[in-house]
Design an enzyme around this catalytic site. Structure first.
Site, mmCIF file in Angstrom:
data_model
loop_
_atom_site.group_PDB
_atom_site.id
_atom_site.type_symbol
_atom_site.label_atom_id
_atom_site.label_comp_id
_atom_site.label_asym_id
_atom_site.label_seq_id
_atom_site.Cartn_x
_atom_site.Cartn_y
_atom_site.Cartn_z
ATOM 1 N N SER A 74 0.843 -1.193 0.000
ATOM 2 C CA SER A 74 0.000 0.000 0.000
ATOM 3 C C SER A 74 0.874 1.237 0.000
ATOM 4 C CB SER A 74 -0.911 0.004 1.239
ATOM 5 O OG SER A 74 -1.803 1.092 1.210
ATOM 6 N N ASP A 75 0.347 2.326 -0.547
ATOM 7 C CA ASP A 75 1.036 3.610 -0.506
ATOM 8 C C ASP A 75 0.001 4.718 -0.391
ATOM 9 O OD1 ASP A 75 3.955 4.736 -1.003
ATOM 10 O OD2 ASP A 75 2.523 6.110 -1.929
ATOM 11 N N THR A 76 0.345 5.759 0.340
ATOM 12 C CA THR A 76 -0.593 6.844 0.599
ATOM 13 C C THR A 76 -0.035 8.174 0.126
ATOM 14 O OG1 THR A 76 -1.483 5.673 2.522
ATOM 15 C CG2 THR A 76 -1.900 8.039 2.406
#
Length: 198
Positions: A74-76
């Site tokens: 995941s990346d934000t």
């Protein structure tokens, strides 16, 4: 960390984030942590596309080391208008981020990618976050706390940063950086049981 052949866990989490570990554990999923080792850079420009691209990069980096395993990454990305706010370099930049976010709405995009022997999938959640107007003293106090230094946008909604926020529109765990609605959907698509469901 090498995996014993034919005994890899149901999931490899390609992140060292304690928040993502806690959220994945809350789903009853057996997993090990194998953080992706790569320089985070994307040729994409829209924050949603950047979040998706970086999640895929992390996922592919770990999947290349463990063929056949189920890998989730995941990346934000936090965006204030056209500007993307990454992790602040120090407390001074953190304070600058908070001053810019004060009294305004911004968007948080969290990309999730899952790969397995069945292929790969990636989706992005979007949450609109509105900060209440902050006083100079509040900005200085929060920046000095250090909580926001390892977080995109310079704040953590799951900690002291909750007091900075007036309201959100969208998924809370997307702001934390691991949108569970997307995580559950993609894991099930790749044959991983969530909460004991097959």
């Amino acid at each position: 960390m090498p995996l014993v052949p034919n005994s890899f866990p149901a999931v490899l989490l390609a992140s060292g984030s304690p928040r993502r570990r806690e959220l994945l554990a809350s789903l009853g999923v057996e997993f090990q942590v194998q953080a992706a080792d790569l320089d985070e850079y994307s040729d994409e420009t829209h924050p949603a596309a950047v979040a998706r691209d970086l999640a895929l990069q992390k996922c592919r980096a770990v999947a290349a080391l463990h063929p056949g395993a189920v890998v989730i990454a995941s990346d934000t990305v936090v965006a204030l208008g056209e500007q993307q706010l990454a992790k602040p370099a120090d407390s001074a930049e953190n304070a600058d981020f908070l001053r810019r976010l004060s009294g305004k709405a911004h968007h948080v995009y969290s990309g999730v990618a899952v790969s397995s022997s069945a292929g790969e999938d990636a989706e992005v959640s979007e949450t609109r976050v509105v900060f209440r107007p902050l006083t100079p003293g509040e900005v200085a106090w929060y920046a000095h706390s250090g909580e926001g230094l390892d977080k995109a946008g310079g704040y953590g909604i799951q900690g002291l940063g909750a007091a900075l926020i007036e309201r959100i529109e969208g998924e809370y765990t997307g702001v934390v950086g691991f949108p569970l609605s997307v995580v559950i959907r993609l894991l099930r698509r790749h044959g991983v049981a969530v909460w004991g469901e097959e």
